[in-house]
Design a protein around this motif. Structure first.
Motif, mmCIF file in Angstrom:
data_model
loop_
_atom_site.group_PDB
_atom_site.id
_atom_site.type_symbol
_atom_site.label_atom_id
_atom_site.label_comp_id
_atom_site.label_asym_id
_atom_site.label_seq_id
_atom_site.Cartn_x
_atom_site.Cartn_y
_atom_site.Cartn_z
ATOM 1 N N GLY A 1 50.638 49.469 25.392
ATOM 2 C CA GLY A 1 49.894 48.272 25.799
ATOM 3 C C GLY A 1 49.185 48.513 27.115
ATOM 4 O O GLY A 1 49.105 49.643 27.591
ATOM 5 N N ALA A 2 48.673 47.422 27.706
ATOM 6 C CA ALA A 2 47.897 47.554 28.938
ATOM 7 C C ALA A 2 48.824 47.615 30.144
ATOM 8 O O ALA A 2 49.721 46.794 30.289
ATOM 9 N N ALA A 3 48.604 48.637 30.994
ATOM 10 C CA ALA A 3 49.390 48.750 32.218
ATOM 11 C C ALA A 3 48.462 48.514 33.404
ATOM 12 O O ALA A 3 47.520 49.271 33.618
ATOM 13 N N PRO A 4 48.700 47.440 34.168
ATOM 14 C CA PRO A 4 47.819 47.182 35.308
ATOM 15 C C PRO A 4 48.089 48.169 36.442
ATOM 16 O O PRO A 4 49.245 48.398 36.803
ATOM 17 N N ALA A 5 47.027 48.778 36.968
ATOM 18 C CA ALA A 5 47.178 49.712 38.096
ATOM 19 C C ALA A 5 46.693 49.057 39.390
ATOM 20 O O ALA A 5 47.195 49.354 40.467
ATOM 21 N N LEU A 6 45.715 48.165 39.296
ATOM 22 C CA LEU A 6 45.218 47.441 40.468
ATOM 23 C C LEU A 6 45.088 45.963 40.117
ATOM 24 O O LEU A 6 44.596 45.610 39.044
ATOM 25 N N HIS A 7 45.535 45.110 41.041
ATOM 26 C CA HIS A 7 45.489 43.659 40.815
ATOM 27 C C HIS A 7 44.629 43.011 41.879
ATOM 28 O O HIS A 7 44.992 43.063 43.057
ATOM 29 N N GLY A 8 43.543 42.395 41.524
ATOM 30 C CA GLY A 8 42.763 41.551 42.443
ATOM 31 C C GLY A 8 42.562 42.134 43.822
ATOM 32 O O GLY A 8 42.949 41.534 44.827
ATOM 33 N N ILE A 9 41.915 43.295 43.885
ATOM 34 C CA ILE A 9 41.699 43.937 45.189
ATOM 35 C C ILE A 9 40.402 43.425 45.808
ATOM 36 O O ILE A 9 39.341 43.507 45.209
ATOM 37 N N ASP A 10 40.514 42.902 47.042
ATOM 38 C CA ASP A 10 39.340 42.553 47.841
ATOM 39 C C ASP A 10 39.343 43.467 49.053
ATOM 40 O O ASP A 10 40.306 43.455 49.822
ATOM 41 N N LEU A 11 38.293 44.252 49.198
ATOM 42 C CA LEU A 11 38.226 45.152 50.345
ATOM 43 C C LEU A 11 36.788 45.251 50.794
ATOM 44 O O LEU A 11 35.870 45.194 49.978
ATOM 45 N N SER A 12 36.613 45.457 52.091
ATOM 46 C CA SER A 12 35.269 45.614 52.594
ATOM 47 C C SER A 12 35.298 46.701 53.667
ATOM 48 O O SER A 12 36.063 46.611 54.623
ATOM 49 N N VAL A 13 34.508 47.750 53.459
ATOM 50 C CA VAL A 13 34.452 48.872 54.399
ATOM 51 C C VAL A 13 33.094 48.847 55.073
ATOM 52 O O VAL A 13 32.067 48.867 54.389
ATOM 53 N N GLY A 14 33.087 48.775 56.406
ATOM 54 C CA GLY A 14 31.819 48.683 57.138
ATOM 55 C C GLY A 14 31.098 50.013 57.233
ATOM 56 O O GLY A 14 31.723 51.081 57.140
ATOM 57 N N GLU A 15 29.797 49.962 57.421
ATOM 58 C CA GLU A 15 29.017 51.180 57.559
ATOM 59 C C GLU A 15 29.461 51.943 58.804
ATOM 60 O O GLU A 15 29.644 51.364 59.869
ATOM 61 N N GLY A 16 29.665 53.240 58.648
ATOM 62 C CA GLY A 16 30.046 54.082 59.782
ATOM 63 C C GLY A 16 31.521 54.032 60.136
ATOM 64 O O GLY A 16 31.961 54.647 61.104
ATOM 65 N N GLU A 17 32.290 53.320 59.333
ATOM 66 C CA GLU A 17 33.712 53.177 59.613
ATOM 67 C C GLU A 17 34.521 54.339 59.012
ATOM 68 O O GLU A 17 34.095 54.946 58.037
ATOM 69 N N ILE A 18 35.673 54.620 59.597
ATOM 70 C CA ILE A 18 36.648 55.469 58.911
ATOM 71 C C ILE A 18 37.765 54.529 58.465
ATOM 72 O O ILE A 18 38.490 53.962 59.286
ATOM 73 N N PHE A 19 37.829 54.319 57.172
ATOM 74 C CA PHE A 19 38.741 53.323 56.617
ATOM 75 C C PHE A 19 39.859 54.043 55.875
ATOM 76 O O PHE A 19 39.603 54.880 55.013
ATOM 77 N N GLY A 20 41.090 53.738 56.222
ATOM 78 C CA GLY A 20 42.231 54.388 55.585
ATOM 79 C C GLY A 20 42.833 53.505 54.510
ATOM 80 O O GLY A 20 42.883 52.284 54.648
ATOM 81 N N ILE A 21 43.276 54.138 53.431
ATOM 82 C CA ILE A 21 44.054 53.424 52.411
ATOM 83 C C ILE A 21 45.356 54.192 52.260
ATOM 84 O O ILE A 21 45.355 55.385 51.940
ATOM 85 N N ILE A 22 46.450 53.508 52.567
ATOM 86 C CA ILE A 22 47.746 54.183 52.552
ATOM 87 C C ILE A 22 48.666 53.508 51.548
ATOM 88 O O ILE A 22 48.591 52.293 51.339
ATOM 89 N N GLY A 23 49.517 54.296 50.921
ATOM 90 C CA GLY A 23 50.488 53.736 50.000
ATOM 91 C C GLY A 23 51.313 54.855 49.394
ATOM 92 O O GLY A 23 50.946 56.024 49.478
ATOM 93 N N ALA A 24 52.409 54.466 48.786
ATOM 94 C CA ALA A 24 53.306 55.447 48.174
ATOM 95 C C ALA A 24 52.678 55.989 46.891
ATOM 96 O O ALA A 24 51.674 55.468 46.396
ATOM 97 N N SER A 25 53.301 57.011 46.356
ATOM 98 C CA SER A 25 52.853 57.584 45.092
ATOM 99 C C SER A 25 52.856 56.515 44.002
ATOM 100 O O SER A 25 53.804 55.733 43.894
ATOM 101 N N GLY A 26 51.776 56.436 43.253
ATOM 102 C CA GLY A 26 51.689 55.455 42.174
ATOM 103 C C GLY A 26 51.180 54.096 42.600
ATOM 104 O O GLY A 26 51.032 53.195 41.773
#
Ligand SMILES: Nc1ncnc2c1ncn2[C@@H]1O[C@H](COP(=O)(O)OP(=O)(O)OP(=O)(O)O)[C@@H](O)[C@H]1O
Ligand SMILES: [Mg+2]
Length: 350
Positions: free
Chosen positions: A16-41
């Protein structure tokens, strides 16, 4: 520069369907260094694959430089992909091509430059990443750090506006990691390239990023400037990531120390002020240092101490500290959230 609006992604399998991302709202500004951190999976790679259009969201929108990309096709999709460079954990170099020909590869594919123009561009890219002397070598003749420099030069070949780095330093030792992070920051500064950095290490975020989003089980659980997320993590997952970065040494049991327990955070120039002695004299207070950490977030120095305050006028001392720009938190319960630091120096009072 990059916006994700209510993005979800599910993978369908026989189960069946396995959700990997739920309702993500993100905004990365121009010229920014934006980090996304999280555990495996947690969904980090899925998230970048939505940004570089290797995957399409199940629902929601992705836009880059003001353009909705979710429904681009054909030539437009191609052009957009070319404006996004990608750096991989395992470098993904072509073993049968020399360093120079690896960097030339995306230029050959784009087919817009002559051979001579490609050679000139490759030379400039190799100079930028400090590999001019290695142009004729094959990937197997390079160290991991050098391979990643080739990967970065290749990612820059088509003058991208955005660089996506998926665990770009995870296969490297700490010293080489530092050098590669320095190079990425230099590229960000000199070329104005927006960088999204995926990592499972808070250390990478601390050294290189402006802002960070913490991903857990496909959801953003905390987001903000690295200074506030690193010094005042709110979510248990973020706290655990910070604690992991800071080492496991336990704090002195603060419930054993009498007095008012405070955590003081100094940042910027304030980290070097000789403030505590003056406060102690002015308000007749004494303090024991229970733990703390000192270091840098990118180039900003910080110091964070847990202290037990006794005697004198504690609340006036707190007011004076706050007036001097120190963040003062009253620590409830037995122990402050963090173990003291492996970061650069370490303070213990037993
Ligand atoms: N192509 C796919 N088909 C089915 N499930 C997938 C696919 N890609 C990812 N997933 C699932 O989506 C979830 C998130 O995976 P993802 O690779 O994005 O995690 P990650 O945060 O990058 O992890 P890691 O740190 O291990 O690289 C996992 O449960 C994974 O099994
Ligand atoms: Mg991944």
């Amino acid at each position: 520069m990059i916006r994700l609006d209510a993005v979800t992604k599910s993978f369908t399998s026989r189960q069946g369907a396995a959700p990997a991302l739920h309702g993500i709202d993100l905004s990365v500004g121009e010229g920014e260094i934006f980090g996304i951190i999280g555990a495996s999976g947690a969904g980090k790679s899925t998230l970048v694959r939505l940004i570089n259009l290797l995957e399409r969201p199940t629902s929601g929108d992705v836009s880059i430089a003001g353009r909705r990309v979710t429904d681009l096709t054909g030539r437009d999709l191609h052009a957009l992909r070319r404006s996004i460079g990608m750096v991989f954990q395992h470098f993904n170099l072509l073993s049968g091509r020399t360093v120079a020909r690896n960097v030339a590869y995306p230029l050959e594919l784009a087919g817009q430059l002559t051979k001579a123009q490609i050679a000139e561009k490759v030379a400039a890219l190799l100079a930028r990443v400090g590999l001019s002397d290695h142009a004729g070598k094959y990937p197997r003749q390079l160290s991991g750090g050098q391979k990643q420099r080739v990967g970065i030069a290749r990612a820059l070949a088509n003058d991208p506006k955005v660089l996506l780095c998926d665990e770009a330093t995870s296969a490297l030792d700490p010293q080489t990691t530092g050098q590669v992070l320095d190079l990425l920051q230099e590229i960000n500064r000199d070329l104005g390239v927006t960088i999204v950095m995926i990592t499972h290490e808070m250390e990478v975020i601390r050294r290189a990023c402006d802002r960070v989003a913490v991903l857990e089980k496909g959801r953003v659980v905390e987001e903000g400037p690295v200074t506030s997320v690193f010094l005042h993590p709110a979510h248990p997952v973020t706290r655990a990531l910070v604690r992991e970065a800071e080492g496991d040494a336990a704090l002195v049991a603060t419930d054993a120390a009498p007095g008012l327990h405070l955590r003081l955070t100094f940042t910027g120039a304030g980290a070097h002020q000789p403030l505590l002695g003056r406060i102690a004299r002015d308000f007749g207070v004494d303090f024991a240092i229970l733990g703390g950490r000192v270091g840098h977030i990118r180039t900003t120095p910080f110091a964070q101490f847990s202290i037990a305050l006794t005697g004198g006028n504690g609340s006036a001392a707190m007011t004076a500290l706050r007036a001097a720009g120190v963040t003062v938190e009253v620590i409830e319960g037995a122990a402050p959230t963090f173990a003291p630091a492996r970061v650069e120096r370490q303070f213990h009072v037993v």
